[in-house]
Scaffold this motif. Structure first.
Motif, PDB file in Angstrom:
ATOM      1  N   ASP A 135      74.016  36.650  28.270  1.00 48.26           N
ATOM      2  CA  ASP A 135      73.672  37.833  27.469  1.00 48.26           C
ATOM      3  C   ASP A 135      74.832  38.268  26.577  1.00 48.26           C
ATOM      4  N   LEU A 136      76.062  38.050  27.055  1.00 51.35           N
ATOM      5  CA  LEU A 136      77.231  38.542  26.325  1.00 51.35           C
ATOM      6  C   LEU A 136      77.711  37.586  25.248  1.00 51.35           C
ATOM      7  N   VAL A 137      77.738  36.280  25.532  1.00 51.60           N
ATOM      8  CA  VAL A 137      78.341  35.337  24.592  1.00 51.60           C
ATOM      9  C   VAL A 137      77.317  34.489  23.847  1.00 51.60           C
ATOM     10  N   GLY A 138      76.055  34.581  24.214  1.00 51.71           N
ATOM     11  CA  GLY A 138      75.027  33.789  23.543  1.00 51.71           C
ATOM     12  C   GLY A 138      74.422  32.772  24.498  1.00 51.71           C
ATOM     13  N   ARG A 139      73.104  32.818  24.641  1.00 49.53           N
ATOM     14  CA  ARG A 139      72.441  31.960  25.626  1.00 49.53           C
ATOM     15  C   ARG A 139      72.460  30.491  25.227  1.00 49.53           C
TER      16      ARG A 139
END
Length: 447
Positions: free
Chosen positions: A72-76
């Motif tokens: 969710d934070l760095v990109g799935r």
């Protein structure tokens, strides 16, 4: 993320997600077939080579929620590609292992890659298929999971006898390369993130400690003082985790999420249902060989019926969810699961193989329906920035159920036999049904 609208693109994207579900599911069970060979190859005891399986399962269980949150934070997409690469390279390291310690360490790293793949695959569905087809996609992923778990022991046996134990790990390398290419080319790109919250390191470490202690307590064989100490560590760790998360500015898991009754209910139901499904896997071989007196070959053939039903039922179950609604199919699935378990608890042994196979087929098909419905129910109402962590929690609830089922239901069977075990199983499903029905009534009143 932009929704993929062209049917051809959707199919290729789903092919990548299917491989991302198949590969870690396959490696959950494929190493089991090689344990005797590996014990001989490394001159090790069974307890020592068992860590080849445990290291993988522990890594998945302890890391899967953190993997979802990190996505969710760095990109799935970025993290899913990393997971595929880690899993593939770790599989190569497993195949090249020259010592048991090397192999166990490589399996733990492989478990990290598997945690990333399992958490993010489910989270990607909403970004990949139209909402009206979510159930079908979830059913397909359920089918891939069933195929992987079912195919593992048989494929492992063939590869070991024909090529050698290294092949059970090296087979992942070409599949992993193919999957990486498909995911890179066909999955939608990560959207720009205007604000990145910090990653909750204390919460992550506490959750890993808690889950690791619980999983070890449930898998370390005969119960004794060590198991009780580990359970105590898990309880204390859980309390500390909740305290830390309540104070954290960017928590790993937002505790307010569990104020959503639908989410909380779905997680609890997933644990209960997975506990019962593990009971069918643990109890079946002993009942068929010990009580019914079947030979090994016939035991294997009979046991293949349940997984085969799961494979065949996955996609149709997803279509039923799309057509009739996730909440309704959740109730239907649980109702028939409870019926199957109840029948199995009172089935006379004189009915032989048909008396075992018919209820197991009902339980397994109903489980496929429940899984597709429950996954759809959870993921369809989740905001984009929380899909990864919720998908991780969903996978975690299933893993905890499987671990608990293997320990608790196995102990119940050993002490009380088939009837009591499946009477308890039916009771657990009825409890899940009691949890599901209020949500169904709220849905009807809203309509």
């Amino acid at each position: 993320m932009k929704l993929i609208t062209q049917s051809g693109s959707v199919r290729w994207a789903l092919a990548s997600l299917s491989l991302s579900m198949l590969m870690p599911s396959l490696d959950t069970s494929i190493a089991n077939a090689g344990l005797p060979t590996l014990a001989h190859a490394f001159d090790a005891t069974f307890q020592q080579v068992q860590w080849i399986v445990l290291a993988y399962l522990l890594a998945i269980t302890t890391l899967i929620v953190s993997a979802g949150r990190l996505g969710d934070l760095v990109g799935r997409k970025r993290l899913l590609l990393s997971g595929i690469a880690i899993f593939t390279l770790a599989s190569l390291a497993c195949g090249l292992a020259s010592s048991l310690g090397w192999l166990v360490a490589a399996r733990a790293v492989q478990g990290l890659g598997a945690a990333l793949m399992l958490a993010l695959t489910v989270a990607f569905v909403a970004d990949t298929v139209p909402k009206a087809q979510t159930g079908s996609a979830m059913g397909m992923l359920g089918t891939m999971s069933a195929i992987g778990t079912t195919l593992g022991p048989a494929l492992g046996g063939v590869l070991i006898s024909g090529v050698g134990w290294q092949a059970i790990f090296l087979v992942n390398v070409p599949v992993g390369v193919l999957n990486f290419v498909l995911a890179y080319r066909c999955l939608p790109a990560d959207r720009p993130v205007a604000r990145r919250d910090g990653f909750d390191v204390p919460g992550t470490l506490l959750l890993a400690l808690t889950l690791g202690a619980y999983a070890l307590a449930m898998t370390l064989g005969d119960w004794g003082a060590l198991n009780l100490v580990l359970l105590l560590v898990a309880v204390v760790g859980a309390g500390m985790f909740l305290f830390v998360e309540a104070k954290a500015s960017s928590p790993l898991i937002r505790l307010a999420l569990f104020q959503d009754r639908r989410l909380s209910a779905s997680m609890v139901m997933s644990v209960l249902v997975s506990t019962v499904m593990m009971a069918t896997l643990v109890v079946g071989p002993f009942y068929l060989s010990g009580t019914l007196g079947l030979k090994a070959a016939l035991v294997g053939l009979t046991l293949s019926v349940g997984p085969l039903v799961a494979v065949l039922a996955g996609v149709p179950a997803g279509r039923l969810v799309d057509r009739f609604g996730a909440q309704r199919m959740t109730v239907f699935g649980l109702t028939f699961m409870a019926s199957g378990a109840g029948v199995l608890s009172i089935m006379p042994t004189g009915f032989g193989i048909p008396g075992y196979v018919a209820p197991i087929a009902v339980i397994t098909a109903s489980y496929a329906l429940f899984q597709a419905a429950n996954n759809t129910l959870i993921m369809s109402g989740v905001s984009t920035d929380q899909r990864g962590v919720i998908a991780g929690l969903l996978s975690l609830s299933r893993n905890l159920g499987l671990i608990t089922g293997a320990s608790v239901m196995g102990a119940v069977f050993a002490g009380n036999g088939m009837r009591v075990t499946f009477a308890l199983a039916a009771g657990l499903i009825v409890l899940a049904l009691v949890i599901a029905l209020p949500a169904r009534k709220r849905q009807l009143s809203a309509a």
